[in-house]
Design an enzyme around this catalytic site. Structure first.
Site, PDB file in Angstrom:
ATOM      1  N   GLU A 125      10.022   1.964  10.390  1.00  0.00           N
ATOM      2  CA  GLU A 125      11.024   2.999  10.113  1.00  0.00           C
ATOM      3  C   GLU A 125      10.309   4.322  10.306  1.00  0.00           C
ATOM      4  OE1 GLU A 125      14.155   2.604   9.425  1.00  0.00           O
ATOM      5  OE2 GLU A 125      14.141   0.439   9.120  1.00  0.00           O
ATOM      6  N   GLY A 158      -4.532   6.040   3.653  1.00  0.00           N
ATOM      7  CA  GLY A 158      -3.965   5.428   4.850  1.00  0.00           C
ATOM      8  C   GLY A 158      -5.020   4.914   5.824  1.00  0.00           C
ATOM      9  N   PRO A 159      -5.919   5.784   6.268  1.00  0.00           N
ATOM     10  CA  PRO A 159      -6.886   5.340   7.283  1.00  0.00           C
ATOM     11  C   PRO A 159      -7.899   4.321   6.763  1.00  0.00           C
ATOM     12  CG  PRO A 159      -6.708   7.744   7.207  1.00  0.00           C
ATOM     13  CD  PRO A 159      -6.000   7.227   6.004  1.00  0.00           C
ATOM     14  N   LYS A 179       0.884  -1.176   0.000  1.00  0.00           N
ATOM     15  CA  LYS A 179       0.000   0.000   0.000  1.00  0.00           C
ATOM     16  C   LYS A 179       0.921   1.226   0.000  1.00  0.00           C
ATOM     17  CE  LYS A 179      -1.762   3.029   1.959  1.00  0.00           C
ATOM     18  NZ  LYS A 179      -1.556   4.448   1.545  1.00  0.00           N
ATOM     19  N   GLY A 239      -4.385   3.396  -2.164  1.00  0.00           N
ATOM     20  CA  GLY A 239      -5.524   3.788  -1.333  1.00  0.00           C
ATOM     21  C   GLY A 239      -5.121   4.715  -0.212  1.00  0.00           C
ATOM     22  N   GLY A 295      -4.802   1.404   4.177  1.00  0.00           N
ATOM     23  CA  GLY A 295      -3.639   1.130   5.026  1.00  0.00           C
ATOM     24  C   GLY A 295      -4.051   0.434   6.310  1.00  0.00           C
TER      25      GLY A 295
HETATM   26  P1  NAD Z   1       1.932   8.926   7.343  1.00  0.00           P
HETATM   27  O1  NAD Z   1       2.581   8.163   8.417  1.00  0.00           O
HETATM   28  O2  NAD Z   1       0.526   9.376   7.540  1.00  0.00           O
HETATM   29  O3  NAD Z   1       1.942   8.070   5.974  1.00  0.00           O
HETATM   30  C1  NAD Z   1       2.823   7.007   5.685  1.00  0.00           C
HETATM   31  C2  NAD Z   1       2.054   5.829   5.096  1.00  0.00           C
HETATM   32  O4  NAD Z   1       1.135   5.314   6.068  1.00  0.00           O
HETATM   33  C3  NAD Z   1       1.192   6.177   3.869  1.00  0.00           C
HETATM   34  O5  NAD Z   1       1.178   5.107   2.956  1.00  0.00           O
HETATM   35  C4  NAD Z   1      -0.182   6.349   4.488  1.00  0.00           C
HETATM   36  O6  NAD Z   1      -1.225   6.146   3.556  1.00  0.00           O
HETATM   37  C5  NAD Z   1      -0.184   5.271   5.542  1.00  0.00           C
HETATM   38  N1  NAD Z   1      -1.147   5.467   6.635  1.00  0.00           N
HETATM   39  C6  NAD Z   1      -1.622   6.643   7.126  1.00  0.00           C
HETATM   40  N2  NAD Z   1      -2.506   6.405   8.120  1.00  0.00           N
HETATM   41  C7  NAD Z   1      -2.569   5.057   8.287  1.00  0.00           C
HETATM   42  C8  NAD Z   1      -3.278   4.204   9.169  1.00  0.00           C
HETATM   43  N3  NAD Z   1      -4.115   4.679  10.100  1.00  0.00           N
HETATM   44  N4  NAD Z   1      -3.096   2.861   9.061  1.00  0.00           N
HETATM   45  C9  NAD Z   1      -2.241   2.362   8.142  1.00  0.00           C
HETATM   46  N5  NAD Z   1      -1.546   3.120   7.272  1.00  0.00           N
HETATM   47  C10 NAD Z   1      -1.703   4.460   7.344  1.00  0.00           C
HETATM   48  O7  NAD Z   1       2.851  10.172   7.010  1.00  0.00           O
HETATM   49  P2  NAD Z   1       2.439  11.585   6.350  1.00  0.00           P
HETATM   50  O8  NAD Z   1       1.159  12.132   6.921  1.00  0.00           O
HETATM   51  O9  NAD Z   1       2.485  11.417   4.894  1.00  0.00           O
HETATM   52  O10 NAD Z   1       3.637  12.502   6.845  1.00  0.00           O
HETATM   53  C11 NAD Z   1       3.557  13.111   8.126  1.00  0.00           C
HETATM   54  C12 NAD Z   1       4.911  13.186   8.798  1.00  0.00           C
HETATM   55  O11 NAD Z   1       5.456  11.886   8.940  1.00  0.00           O
HETATM   56  C13 NAD Z   1       5.984  13.933   8.034  1.00  0.00           C
HETATM   57  O12 NAD Z   1       5.905  15.291   8.210  1.00  0.00           O
HETATM   58  C14 NAD Z   1       7.236  13.338   8.611  1.00  0.00           C
HETATM   59  O13 NAD Z   1       7.555  13.971   9.812  1.00  0.00           O
HETATM   60  C15 NAD Z   1       6.863  11.930   8.866  1.00  0.00           C
HETATM   61  N6  NAD Z   1       7.312  11.020   7.776  1.00  0.00           N
HETATM   62  C16 NAD Z   1       8.387  10.253   7.994  1.00  0.00           C
HETATM   63  C17 NAD Z   1       8.845   9.420   6.988  1.00  0.00           C
HETATM   64  C18 NAD Z   1      10.025   8.551   7.159  1.00  0.00           C
HETATM   65  O14 NAD Z   1      10.669   8.194   6.185  1.00  0.00           O
HETATM   66  N7  NAD Z   1      10.367   8.131   8.355  1.00  0.00           N
HETATM   67  C19 NAD Z   1       8.200   9.390   5.755  1.00  0.00           C
HETATM   68  C20 NAD Z   1       7.063  10.185   5.571  1.00  0.00           C
HETATM   69  C21 NAD Z   1       6.642  10.981   6.600  1.00  0.00           C
END
Ligand code: NAD
Length: 462
Positions: free
Chosen positions: A245, A203-204, A170, A201, A207
């Site tokens: 990660e 995240g919420p 995803k 799709g 995912g």
């Molecule tokens: P996020 O954690 O919301 O998204 C990462 C992934 O998780 C996406 O594929 C998303 O669709 C999925 N996701 C979101 N909610 C989910 C849920 N409830 N259950 C399962 N999967 C879910 O990150 P974001 O909102 O895109 O970014 C926000 C902050 O996160 C950034 O500002 C940064 O600080 C951090 N970030 C860190 C990394 C990293 O490499 N460690 C990468 C992206 C973002």
């Protein structure tokens, strides 16, 4: 841009049952460039079933066969490297040269490294009167972010396939197009139906359904700490394996004996590259008080050179978030020496390369991950003070140490609570384990350590 209007399930592109779509936006001009399906829970369920059904067959293949498929995958990606770079530039906004050098080239190298590892790894070993088999963990849910959209996919899918696991991916909603391109490469590489499945799709919705699915054995997630925490709690309740990660707030420690100009210039470049959207970025520069003013001036000059050369942030939400952090830095008393919260352009999600001086360790901008082109320069009194500041956040993903003498830098690095440290500008190594101490995560990616995440042992005694 070209996009598939289906999800990839059991070896073919099929319409998503949800009927929902996601608009893919170019962050440079804010225009919709493509639409992809926003899968629902029933689509995720079908993908997990396909992966489950394919597991016994794939797990039983000889490692040499898995190596051959990964080698073909590497070649398929390499043949389309220009298309990969153009796609990442379109959906993430990264300058094309950076997309070519990093977003396309690094994942091709990593895919190649797992073709080699699959061929060479000892999936069976003798320990005294036991034979220990290294067997695949099972069905893997891979949930990836947008900042290195192909690298993060390959860093999970390639070792999972090498181990004999099957996968449901995803990808982030902002960058689904390069994930579709990757899927075409997997298909062209002759990976059997059901071994790899793609559900684009939200995240919420998709995912969460994937992370919670009882048919998944391991959830491998890269992204925010907030979502990682929820996924770990859900996985823990189901006694499911999890690899995380998460974020970082890495320290770039410049010891007094270092080449100051080089350390500052490389440090600024490290933060500004990919517009600061790098979890391992050295966002805190630590400088001895006697060299502090000189370092701030060097950082100001270096940041000014980036002016128009960095791309936008990925979306409006990230732009607003980063601008909010810059305003908070000013409000808490840090001194702005380059950039600022005002967007440099009217259109696109741009933020100016920003440098803060007089940052103290307890300030929000010195503690929280900003994920934008923002550098904080902190002053330290002596080495113990530098170490206390370097280790003084909840994170521990990466870092750097600079010193005139390599042994001095190594001695300092050994005392840092972090998963990776670059010594005097050491190069990225795609075979070195990557992952966090403390709240930066659980588990390691890349190289043999990354492969081990997708294996479990079975011991037979004789
Ligand atoms: P996020 O954690 O919301 O998204 C990462 C992934 O998780 C996406 O594929 C998303 O669709 C999925 N996701 C979101 N909610 C989910 C849920 N409830 N259950 C399962 N999967 C879910 O990150 P974001 O909102 O895109 O970014 C926000 C902050 O996160 C950034 O500002 C940064 O600080 C951090 N970030 C860190 C990394 C990293 O490499 N460690 C990468 C992206 C973002």
């Amino acid at each position: 841009m070209k996009a598939h209007d289906g999800i990839y399930l059991d070896g073919a592109w099929r319409p998503a049952l949800s009927g929902e779509v996601i608009d893919v936006v170019d962050p440079v001009d804010e225009q919709v460039i493509a639409r992809v399906p926003a899968a629902g829970a029933e689509d995720v369920d079908a993908a997990v079933r396909a992966a489950r059904a394919a597991l016994p067959g794939w797990a039983a293949t000889a490692p040499a066969e898995r190596a051959a498929r990964l080698s073909a995958l590497r070649d398929a990606l390499a043949a389309r490297k220009d298309e990969i770079a153009e796609t990442v530039t379109a959906e993430l906004g990264a300058p094309l040269a950076f997309s070519q050098a990093v977003h396309a080239a690094v994942p091709i190298a990593v895919a190649g490294s797992y073709a080699d590892l699959a061929a060479r790894h000892a999936f069976e070993e003798k320990v005294g009167n036991s034979t220990v088999f290294h067997e695949p963990v099972g069905v893997v849910a891979a949930i990836t972010p947008w900042n290195y959209p192909l690298h993060q996919v390959v860093a999970k899918v390639a070792p999972a396939l090498a181990a004999g696991c099957t996968v449901v991916l995803k990808p982030a909603e902002d960058t689904p197009l390069v994930a579709q391109l990757f899927t075409e490469a997997v298909h062209d590489a002759g990976v059997p139906a059901g071994v790899f499945n793609l559900v684009t799709g939200l995240g919420p919705v998709a995912g969460q359904a994937l992370a919670e699915h009882p048919g998944v054995d391991l959830v491998s997630f890269t992204g925010s700490t907030a979502v990682g925490r929820t996924i770990a709690a859900t996985a823990g309740a189901a006694v499911k394996k999890v690899a995380l990660e998460l974020g970082g707030k890495s320290a770039n420690v410049i010891l007094p004996s270092a080449d100051l100009a080089k350390a500052v210039n490389v440090g600024v470049a490290n933060v500004m590259s990919n517009s600061g959207q790098t979890c391992s970025a050295w966002t805190r520069m630590l400088v001895h008080r006697d060299q502090y003013d000189e370092a701030v001036e060097l950082a100001r000059t270096a940041a000014a050179k980036y002016g128009d050369r960095i791309g936008p942030l990925v979306n409006a939400k990230q732009q607003a978030r980063v601008r909010g952090y810059i305003e908070k830095g000013v409000a808490e008393g840090a001194r702005l020496v380059a950039g600022g919260a005002e967007p440099p352009r009217e259109r696109g999600y741009f933020v100016s390369p920003t440098v803060f001086a007089d940052v103290t360790p307890e300030m929000t901008i010195a503690q929280e991950e900003i994920f934008g082109p923002v550098l904080s320069v902190l002053r330290y009194e002596d080495e113990e003070d530098a170490l206390r500041i370097a280790n003084g956040t909840v994170y521990g993903l990466a870092g750097a140490v600079w010193a005139g003498d390599e042994a001095e830098a190594v001695a300092f690095a050994r005392r840092m609570d972090t998963g990776q440290v670059d010594i005097n500008g050491g190069r990225f190594n795609p075979l070195a384990p990557f992952g966090g101490y403390k709240q930066s995560g659980v588990g390691r990616e890349l190289g043999a350590h990354g492969l081990a995440e997708y294996l479990q042992t079975k011991s037979l005694q004789f």
